[in-house]
Write a protein that holds these residues in place. Structure first.
Motif, PDB file in Angstrom:
ATOM      1  N   ALA A  32       0.833  -1.210   0.000  1.00  0.00           N
ATOM      2  CA  ALA A  32       0.000   0.000   0.000  1.00  0.00           C
ATOM      3  C   ALA A  32       0.863   1.253   0.000  1.00  0.00           C
ATOM      4  N   ASP A  33       1.935   1.252   0.792  1.00  0.00           N
ATOM      5  CA  ASP A  33       2.841   2.404   0.843  1.00  0.00           C
ATOM      6  C   ASP A  33       3.528   2.643  -0.504  1.00  0.00           C
ATOM      7  N   ALA A  34       3.695   1.580  -1.303  1.00  0.00           N
ATOM      8  CA  ALA A  34       4.362   1.684  -2.606  1.00  0.00           C
ATOM      9  C   ALA A  34       3.385   2.043  -3.727  1.00  0.00           C
ATOM     10  N   GLY A  35       2.145   2.338  -3.376  1.00  0.00           N
ATOM     11  CA  GLY A  35       1.176   2.779  -4.375  1.00  0.00           C
ATOM     12  C   GLY A  35       0.214   1.723  -4.862  1.00  0.00           C
ATOM     13  N   PHE A  36       0.356   0.489  -4.382  1.00  0.00           N
ATOM     14  CA  PHE A  36      -0.582  -0.558  -4.782  1.00  0.00           C
ATOM     15  C   PHE A  36      -1.917  -0.353  -4.066  1.00  0.00           C
ATOM     16  N   ARG A  37      -2.998  -0.567  -4.782  1.00  0.00           N
ATOM     17  CA  ARG A  37      -4.329  -0.569  -4.170  1.00  0.00           C
ATOM     18  C   ARG A  37      -4.688  -2.014  -3.873  1.00  0.00           C
ATOM     19  N   LEU A  38      -4.814  -2.334  -2.595  1.00  0.00           N
ATOM     20  CA  LEU A  38      -5.176  -3.690  -2.192  1.00  0.00           C
ATOM     21  C   LEU A  38      -6.676  -3.859  -2.397  1.00  0.00           C
ATOM     22  N   ARG A  39      -7.051  -4.700  -3.333  1.00  0.00           N
ATOM     23  CA  ARG A  39      -8.468  -4.939  -3.607  1.00  0.00           C
ATOM     24  C   ARG A  39      -9.024  -6.049  -2.722  1.00  0.00           C
ATOM     25  N   ARG A  40      -8.291  -7.163  -2.651  1.00  0.00           N
ATOM     26  CA  ARG A  40      -8.711  -8.299  -1.841  1.00  0.00           C
ATOM     27  C   ARG A  40      -7.453  -8.983  -1.305  1.00  0.00           C
ATOM     28  N   VAL A  41      -7.541  -9.457  -0.064  1.00  0.00           N
ATOM     29  CA  VAL A  41      -6.418 -10.164   0.565  1.00  0.00           C
ATOM     30  C   VAL A  41      -6.953 -11.465   1.139  1.00  0.00           C
ATOM     31  N   SER A  42      -6.221 -12.537   0.921  1.00  0.00           N
ATOM     32  CA  SER A  42      -6.629 -13.849   1.429  1.00  0.00           C
ATOM     33  C   SER A  42      -6.365 -13.962   2.926  1.00  0.00           C
ATOM     34  N   ARG A  43      -6.860 -15.038   3.465  1.00  0.00           N
ATOM     35  CA  ARG A  43      -6.450 -15.429   4.811  1.00  0.00           C
ATOM     36  C   ARG A  43      -4.966 -15.786   4.754  1.00  0.00           C
ATOM     37  N   PHE A  44      -4.328 -15.883   5.908  1.00  0.00           N
ATOM     38  CA  PHE A  44      -2.951 -16.363   5.985  1.00  0.00           C
ATOM     39  C   PHE A  44      -2.999 -17.875   6.204  1.00  0.00           C
ATOM     40  N   PHE A  45      -2.016 -18.567   5.610  1.00  0.00           N
ATOM     41  CA  PHE A  45      -1.968 -20.019   5.686  1.00  0.00           C
ATOM     42  C   PHE A  45      -0.584 -20.479   6.116  1.00  0.00           C
ATOM     43  N   ALA A  46      -0.528 -21.538   6.916  1.00  0.00           N
ATOM     44  CA  ALA A  46       0.726 -22.236   7.214  1.00  0.00           C
ATOM     45  C   ALA A  46       0.896 -23.281   6.122  1.00  0.00           C
ATOM     46  N   THR A  47       2.085 -23.309   5.518  1.00  0.00           N
ATOM     47  CA  THR A  47       2.331 -24.230   4.410  1.00  0.00           C
ATOM     48  C   THR A  47       3.699 -24.883   4.568  1.00  0.00           C
ATOM     49  N   PRO A  48       3.828 -26.130   4.128  1.00  0.00           N
ATOM     50  CA  PRO A  48       5.131 -26.795   4.202  1.00  0.00           C
ATOM     51  C   PRO A  48       6.138 -26.095   3.287  1.00  0.00           C
ATOM     52  N   CYS A  49       7.377 -26.109   3.700  1.00  0.00           N
ATOM     53  CA  CYS A  49       8.434 -25.532   2.882  1.00  0.00           C
ATOM     54  C   CYS A  49       8.491 -26.251   1.538  1.00  0.00           C
ATOM     55  N   PHE A  50       8.723 -25.483   0.486  1.00  0.00           N
ATOM     56  CA  PHE A  50       8.874 -26.055  -0.865  1.00  0.00           C
ATOM     57  C   PHE A  50      10.214 -25.631  -1.408  1.00  0.00           C
ATOM     58  N   PRO A  51      11.022 -26.591  -1.877  1.00  0.00           N
ATOM     59  CA  PRO A  51      10.785 -28.027  -1.797  1.00  0.00           C
ATOM     60  C   PRO A  51      10.982 -28.536  -0.371  1.00  0.00           C
ATOM     61  N   ALA A  52      10.421 -29.700  -0.103  1.00  0.00           N
ATOM     62  CA  ALA A  52      10.475 -30.271   1.239  1.00  0.00           C
ATOM     63  C   ALA A  52      11.916 -30.327   1.740  1.00  0.00           C
ATOM     64  N   GLY A  53      12.100 -29.911   3.002  1.00  0.00           N
ATOM     65  CA  GLY A  53      13.409 -29.971   3.622  1.00  0.00           C
ATOM     66  C   GLY A  53      14.313 -28.783   3.347  1.00  0.00           C
ATOM     67  N   ALA A  54      13.818 -27.806   2.573  1.00  0.00           N
ATOM     68  CA  ALA A  54      14.659 -26.654   2.208  1.00  0.00           C
ATOM     69  C   ALA A  54      14.704 -25.585   3.298  1.00  0.00           C
ATOM     70  N   GLY A  55      13.949 -25.749   4.355  1.00  0.00           N
ATOM     71  CA  GLY A  55      13.960 -24.757   5.431  1.00  0.00           C
ATOM     72  C   GLY A  55      12.687 -24.846   6.250  1.00  0.00           C
ATOM     73  N   PRO A  56      12.486 -23.854   7.128  1.00  0.00           N
ATOM     74  CA  PRO A  56      11.274 -23.834   7.956  1.00  0.00           C
ATOM     75  C   PRO A  56      10.021 -23.682   7.091  1.00  0.00           C
ATOM     76  N   ASP A  57       8.878 -24.057   7.650  1.00  0.00           N
ATOM     77  CA  ASP A  57       7.618 -23.905   6.943  1.00  0.00           C
ATOM     78  C   ASP A  57       7.292 -22.422   6.738  1.00  0.00           C
ATOM     79  N   TYR A  58       6.365 -22.168   5.842  1.00  0.00           N
ATOM     80  CA  TYR A  58       6.014 -20.811   5.414  1.00  0.00           C
ATOM     81  C   TYR A  58       4.693 -20.334   5.975  1.00  0.00           C
ATOM     82  N   VAL A  59       4.530 -19.028   5.941  1.00  0.00           N
ATOM     83  CA  VAL A  59       3.230 -18.384   6.005  1.00  0.00           C
ATOM     84  C   VAL A  59       3.020 -17.810   4.613  1.00  0.00           C
TER      85      VAL A  59
END
Length: 187
Positions: A32-59
């Motif tokens: 938003a600070d960079a000038g983007f207009r946020l129209r819609r935002v999803s929920r946040f999700f916990a997801t496994p790291c891709f590829p598996a084993g490459a690091g901690p899981d993601y949000v």
């Protein structure tokens, strides 16, 4: 009508803004600070790291945004600048990161052309690990394979139709194996 851009957001290391979830939240404010207009935002999700084993899981999350007067290359440049502001270092392909902002799609735009898009979409997995395109390819050539993109994207653009595959986000999500969809957990 303004061009709508679909963006995937992710973090698995966190940043000066906090843990991965706080980093993704701060990245939305930075958009938003960079000038983007946020129209819609999803929920946040916990997801496994891709590829598996490459690091901690993601949000992960997705957003539908507009950037008045901008074309896809400028959007990508601004996304990379925000990543840099969050300490993103592009050291290893598919490595851990403070912040990842991926331009997934720009309406029905196909870049640079249908043949190049098809070649990157068909790239064997081993080559995907080692090769990165030298130009913007839209829609993202592997979005249809990635639950960590499609599940959040369904929150903001379920009806968006892939201009090459002719399939909606909702249909691409349902086509994923159930076990992959189940790994993407709302926070």
């Amino acid at each position: 009508m303004e061009q709508e851009f679909l963006i995937a957001l992710g973090s698995n290391l966190g940043s000066d803004h906090g843990d991965p979830a706080e980093t993704v939240k701060a990245a939305l404010a930075a958009l938003a600070d960079a000038g983007f207009r946020l129209r819609r935002v999803s929920r946040f999700f916990a997801t496994p790291c891709f590829p598996a084993g490459a690091g901690p899981d993601y949000v992960n999350a997705c957003a539908a945004v507009a950037l008045p007067g901008a074309a896809a290359p400028e959007v990508l440049t601004r996304l990379h600048a925000i990543e840099a502001d969050f300490g993103r270092a592009r050291v290893q392909r598919w490595g851990s990161r403070t912040l990842d902002l991926d331009l997934i799609a720009a309406g029905d735009t196909v870049l640079p052309d249908a043949d190049t898009h098809a070649a990157w979409r068909a790239l064997p997995l081993e080559d995907q690990k080692n090769r990165a395109p030298d130009r913007l390819i839209l829609p993202h050539p592997r979005l249809q394979e990635r639950a960590f993109v499609l599940v959040p994207l369904r929150d903001v653009a379920a009806g968006w139709r892939h201009p090459v595959l002719g399939t909606t986000v909702a249909a691409m999500t349902e086509a994923l194996p159930e076990e992959l969809r189940q790994e993407v957990l709302p926070l």
